[in-house]
Scaffold this motif. Structure first.
Motif, mmCIF file in Angstrom:
data_model
loop_
_atom_site.group_PDB
_atom_site.id
_atom_site.type_symbol
_atom_site.label_atom_id
_atom_site.label_comp_id
_atom_site.label_asym_id
_atom_site.label_seq_id
_atom_site.Cartn_x
_atom_site.Cartn_y
_atom_site.Cartn_z
ATOM 1 N N ARG B 171 0.783 -1.230 0.000
ATOM 2 C CA ARG B 171 0.000 0.000 0.000
ATOM 3 C C ARG B 171 0.816 1.282 0.000
ATOM 4 N NH1 ARG B 171 -5.770 -0.665 -0.018
ATOM 5 N NH2 ARG B 171 -5.963 -2.919 0.043
ATOM 6 N N LYS B 173 3.151 3.364 -1.542
ATOM 7 C CA LYS B 173 3.726 3.355 -2.881
ATOM 8 C C LYS B 173 5.166 3.838 -2.910
ATOM 9 C CE LYS B 173 0.026 1.861 -4.842
ATOM 10 N NZ LYS B 173 -0.002 0.435 -5.144
ATOM 11 N N TRP B 174 5.536 4.576 -1.863
ATOM 12 C CA TRP B 174 6.895 5.104 -1.798
ATOM 13 C C TRP B 174 7.936 3.985 -1.917
ATOM 14 C CZ3 TRP B 174 10.924 4.625 1.824
ATOM 15 C CH2 TRP B 174 11.943 5.585 1.735
ATOM 16 N N THR B 176 7.789 1.267 -3.518
ATOM 17 C CA THR B 176 7.920 0.694 -4.859
ATOM 18 C C THR B 176 8.217 1.776 -5.886
ATOM 19 O OG1 THR B 176 5.517 0.819 -5.010
ATOM 20 C CG2 THR B 176 6.453 -1.290 -4.395
ATOM 21 N N TYR B 178 6.532 4.238 -6.597
ATOM 22 C CA TYR B 178 5.268 4.579 -7.264
ATOM 23 C C TYR B 178 5.055 3.817 -8.567
ATOM 24 C CZ TYR B 178 5.606 8.144 -3.730
ATOM 25 O OH TYR B 178 5.753 8.757 -2.523
ATOM 26 N N PRO B 180 3.212 1.739 -11.022
ATOM 27 C CA PRO B 180 1.754 1.577 -11.076
ATOM 28 C C PRO B 180 1.308 0.141 -10.803
ATOM 29 C CG PRO B 180 2.661 2.248 -13.216
ATOM 30 C CD PRO B 180 3.804 2.217 -12.257
ATOM 31 N N GLY B 182 2.731 -2.005 -8.840
ATOM 32 C CA GLY B 182 3.111 -2.485 -7.519
ATOM 33 C C GLY B 182 4.264 -3.455 -7.571
ATOM 34 N N GLU B 277 6.905 -8.854 -6.508
ATOM 35 C CA GLU B 277 5.748 -8.244 -5.860
ATOM 36 C C GLU B 277 5.769 -8.633 -4.387
ATOM 37 O OE1 GLU B 277 2.601 -9.981 -7.975
ATOM 38 O OE2 GLU B 277 3.148 -9.015 -9.864
#
Ligand SMILES: Nc1ncnc2c1ncn2[C@@H]1O[C@H](COP(=O)(O)OP(=O)(O)OP(=O)(O)O)[C@@H](O)[C@H]1O
Ligand SMILES: [Mg+2]
Lengths: 309, 375, 278
Positions: B171, B173-174, B176, B178, B180, B182, B277
């Protein structure tokens, strides 16, 4: 009023969902009290019970057996499956492991979890199987007081009713029947119980069976809600934090713990989740349990034990 | 008659305390290391069996090494210090994502202060070690409850780590950058300016890591801190009465264990997966690591390798053997069989040989030592 | 029991006659200590002291609170009331490892060895406090860390020789016979080089031969290293034989305190012991 109404709706939904956690946690407490085993496999047992039920049900309905009869027979079949499971676990794993330390027993139940998950899915299949024992629509209550009323889902209410009934049945079982009383004796003191001639292995079988039936009950409700599927295992795992919060040895603790977790995670999801990304139901119960552990290691209802040496 | 310690008198305590006090063991280990460092690269270079294709390196040796490393980490905590952990996967994830961040540059905007923290991308080796460090720090944090709670309670605390970090990396996103989807892809891996790319280079890199950390782990467990860990595991109250500080012993176990697991996580992501992931580090991974340790041998570095090998080979075996016998089985059946066999083996070993394969191995060696005289 | 009590005068006089033993000042003082577990009063208002260099016995019937007393002394239980003063420092609440670091070590009534470890490692673990090399050095197992390890190994080997357990040095302790386990546990306690050694029924369950050995070890330790010993023991012969002073507990209260001679003549002690042998 609207704000309060929404809060109340979330709270009721959470409490009713929590009842199911309590139910699974109850299975843990029973086994833990009677045999000192911390049963990681409780979630897998819910899955197995659900699979046995839904698959036999589908099988019979497809062959034209009337639904009500199929449900009764399906429940019976699932109960038998749970009994066989209990017997196998008692005979081949816990029997030989008697007197081992808690950690070994716990790891053994992780092994059992894997066997149950593998065998259950191999025998009964590994898809998502819809189950519809209970209505899944919703009621609107109190619309005199709150605009539009409060949404309460019927399946949650059913879950609450069934859980309540089960607790009552268990209470009667423990208070009134001979086996139940023997079970309580064993929970209090293994050695003493054995010395007065209570057959321990039989008792442990019964405990695992009861835990299996509790799992079946949880499976009927969760199966209807979500379909019988693998992820139920993880849902049932939330009984662990419930126990931490309530205290391992306490039946009322399991119930209150379940309600706290159910309500807490729903409220957190609705009011906190939107600020930090959502989906916090996934971990909220565990982190709450962690917080409780730091403040009150024995849980809310557990008794504090002073260690000896 | 070849494997014997007769005639090998130990002349000093130092010799008695060596990792492999028996000469034949020493020779065996050196031979194994030479084979791993020289033999395998040669085989791969000349494309000789079983290294005719990349498959053996990519799908077996590299994951084997990395998972062995992770299992060593888990074994320090669970096998040596007796603190159960169901959250090792999360610590692998922390290692992986931290290394990813350090490797691609860290930017923390601090708008309310009108500034930001910016760290330029670091060399991969440094990033991986920093990944281990982050895992160690979080490990210490989640280890703190272990000071007040024991055994099974701790299992739940570590589950909290598992589920919380699953969520964080999904959740927030920082972490990853950002992306899209994930899912993130590891940056190119330079080892002191040299691009590590081919399977054999990746393999060698893992091998270096594993060798060094296995040695460090072995040194720790046979020294003062190792004895403190085991004392806490075997009888924590007596240990404290002997002057062993539970705080120090437990938290060092959490730190060292998480560090190694974190490094393994970073290697898993960078070297084995390449792109990954959060799912790669789920509770399934945690349980898998725990199983490796139980099956291989709680409280044994060698056991960590044996357990990793077993868990890795089992599915391949269950897949290949029925095929070879002409009995087709579906992928699903294989995965269910893996579950059943692993679970049953866990129960069996806990009942019959709680020290796992490592003990079976040392019993076999013991027999060999007496051979051909069976007494 | 009765027989033991009557037999004592001869054995006591023939007991330890060690010329150069010096009994010094009070090293540990227990003042008005009370301890309760919920409703159970394990210790009620007990005071006594232990002098440097002496062998102090604590006796009393089962459940008298002897073990609890030792647990209070080394900080495992915290008394509800009262204080412990060790080497002039008063304390009521403290963690056990601090007591250990001040020089109190201990054996246990129901063996508390580290079962998964060898004899050698068990005793080496007793020196954990004395080993100071940090994690990084230990990770290398080289240089100063190795030197330290060898130095302590030498000290431990001396203890192993003293207790005559060389042959089980590398054996896992869990599988050793009971008597040997007791000896290893003594070794582990000695490895800490304690100033005050607490022994909780070191001879329980031993045969005569083993008891003699154990008595000899205790006397030697006391004698040669000047280690102060507090000893719980049920065997009156042994107690009268090796101890300098005896404190008697019953139902958590102190009922007598003095030399073996005095205690033995005390009517309340005789009653307490006759009470359980009849
Ligand atoms: N951790 C504990 N929790 C509850 N009660 C305890 C605890 N430890 C000791 N007690 C109780 O305190 C009392 C004194 O016990 P203690 O073990 O000190 O006796 P003891 O003199 O050592 O007896 P024994 O000769 O049998 O070893 C007993 O009634 C015992 O049950
Ligand atoms: Mg006692």
């Amino acid at each position: 009023m609207v704000v309060f109404g929404q809060f109340l709706e979330v709270l009721i939904g959470g409490l009713l969902a929590g009842v199911l956690y309590s139910l699974v946690a109850l299975g843990f407490v029973l086994i833990f009290k009677a045999s000192g085993v911390f049963n990681f496999a409780q979630g897998a047992m819910v899955l197995l019970a659900g699979l046995a039920l839904v698959r036999s049900l589908d099988f019979m309905v497809a062959r034209g057996i009337p639904t009500w009869a199929a449900i009764v027979l399906g429940l019976l079949f699932a109960a038998v499956v749970m009994a066989i499971t209990a017997a196998i676990i008692q005979r081949f794993v816990l029997g030989p492991l008697v007197n081992q330390d808690g950690l070994s027993l716990f790891m053994a139940t992780i092994g059992i979890t894997f066997v149950i998950e593998g065998a259950g899915q191999m025998i009964f299949g590994s898809d998502v199987y819809p189950l519809s024992l209970f209505p899944t629509d919703a009621w609107f209550i109190l619309d005199g007081i709150f605009e539009g009323g409060l949404l309460v889902s019927k399946i949650d209410v059913w879950g609450g009713v069934i859980a309540g009934a089960l607790v009552a049945v268990l209470a009667i079982f423990f208070q009134r029947t001979k086996t139940g009383r023997a079970l309580r004796a064993v929970a209090d003191d293994h050695a003493a119980a054995e010395s007065v001639g209570i057959p321990i292995t039989w008792i442990w079988f019964v405990v695992w069976l009861v835990a299996g039936l509790v799992a079946l009950t949880a499976a009927t409700v969760w199966g209807t809600k979500l379909g019988v599927q693998f992820s139920i295992v993880f849902l049932a795992l939330k009984a662990l934090p419930v126990l931490i919060i309530g205290g391992f040895t306490s039946v009322p603790g399991a119930i209150v713990g379940g309600l706290i977790v159910g309500a807490g995670e729903k409220i957190a999801e609705v009011y906190l989740g939107q600020h930090i990304g959502g989906g916090i139901e996934y971990w909220f119960a565990y982190v709450l349990a962690l917080a409780v552990l730091l403040v009150r290691p024995q849980g809310l209802f557990g008794e504090r034990i002073i260690e000896r040496i | 008659m070849l494997y014997r310690e007769a005639g090998q008198f130990k002349t000093s305590y130092a010799a008695d305390m060596a990792i492999f006090p028996i000469r034949q063991d020493r020779i065996g280990v050196i031979a194994l290391l030479v084979f791993a460092f020289v033999g395998i690269p040669l085989l791969a270079h000349f494309q000789l069996w079983p290294l005719g294709s990349d498959y053996f390196l990519r799908a077996i040796l590299i994951p084997f090494l990395i998972l062995s490393l992770a299992a060593i980490g888990v074994n320090i905590l669970v096998g040596y210090c007796g603190q159960i952990s169901l959250g090792s996967g999360a610590f692998m994830a922390i290692g992986a994502y931290s290394a990813y961040k350090f490797g691609t540059g860290v930017h923390i905007p601090l708008e309310f202060l009108g500034t930001e923290i910016s760290i330029a991308p670091l060399p991969m080796i440094v990033s991986i070690l920093l990944g281990g460090l982050m895992a160690a720090i979080v490990g210490i944090l989640f280890g703190i409850p272990s000071l007040r709670i024991k055994g099974l309670y701790l299992a739940v605390a570590t589950l909290a780590a598992q589920f919380f970090f699953d969520w964080v990396f999904l959740r927030v996103k920082w972490f990853t950058n950002y992306a899209p989807s994930g899912s993130v892809a590891a940056p190119d891996f330079y080892f002191f300016g040299y691009l590590v790319n081919s399977p054999i280079e990746r393999y060698l890199l893992c091998l270096v890591f594993v060798t060094i950390f296995a040695l460090i782990a072995k040194n720790l467990v046979r020294g003062n801190i190792g004895r403190q860990w085991m004392a806490i595991r075997d009888m924590d109250i007596a240990a404290e009465l002997m002057g062993i500080r539970p705080l120090y012993a437990k938290l060092t176990a959490f730190a060292v264990s998480s560090f190694i697991v974190g490094v393994a996580g970073a290697l898993w992501a960078f070297i084995y997966l390449g792109a990954w992931e959060p799912l790669a580090f789920s509770i399934d991974r945690s349980l898998q690591l725990l199983f490796m340790v139980i099956i291989g041998g709680l409280g044994s570095i060698l056991g960590s390798f044996l357990g990793a090998a077993f868990i890795l080979i089992l599915p391949i075996f269950l897949d290949q053997v029925p095929h070879a016998l002409g009995v087709p089985v579906t992928v699903e059946t294989v995965s269910h069989l893996v579950f059943i066999v692993t679970g049953a083996l866990i129960c069996y070993l806990l009942i019959v040989e709680p020290h796992g394969f490592a003990r079976l191995w040392s019993i076999a060696k013991e027999k060999l030592r007496l051979w051909p005289f069976p007494y | 029991m009765k027989a033991d009590v009557q037999e004592r005068p001869e054995t006591a006089s023939a007991g330890h006659v060690v010329a150069d033993r010096v009994i010094g000042d009070v090293v540990l003082a227990v003042d008005n200590v009370s301890l309760a577990f919920g409703g159970v009063k394990a210790i009620t208002d007990v005071s006594f002291d232990i002098r440097k260099g002496e062998i102090r016995a604590i006796i009393g019937p089962n459940g008298a609170g002897k073990t609890s007393m030792l647990n209070v002394i080394n900080g495992f239980y915290h008394p509800n009331q009262g204080t412990i003063t060790f080497k002039g420092k008063k304390r009521s609440q403290m963690r056990p490892y601090i007591a250990a670091s001040q020089g109190i070590s201990r054996t246990f009534q129901n063996l508390a060895l580290f079962k998964g470890m060898s004899t050698l490692d068990n005793i080496m673990a007793g020196r954990a406090l004395k080993m100071r090399r940090g994690l990084l050095w230990q990770a290398l197992h080289w240089g100063p860390a190795l030197a330290e390890e060898i130095r302590h190994r030498e000290a431990v080997e001396k203890i192993i020789d003293f207790l005559e357990i060389q042959h089980i040095r590398k054996a896992p302790v869990g599988k050793l016979p009971y008597g040997l386990q007791k000896r290893v546990e003594l070794g582990r306690a000695l490895a800490m080089e304690p100033e005050l050694l607490l022994l909780d029924e070191p001879m329980a369950g031993m045969n005569l031969e083993e008891k003699k050995d154990m008595s000899r070890y205790i006397l030697t330790v006391n004698d040669q290293f000047g280690t102060t010993v507090a000893l719980i023991e049920h065997d009156m012969g042994v107690v009268m034989d090796i101890s300098d002073r005896v404190v008697v507990l019953e139902y958590g209260r102190k009922i007598a305190d003095g030399t073996p001679d005095e205690v033995q003549r005390d009517q309340r002690v005789i009653d307490a012991y006759l009470g359980i042998s009849h």
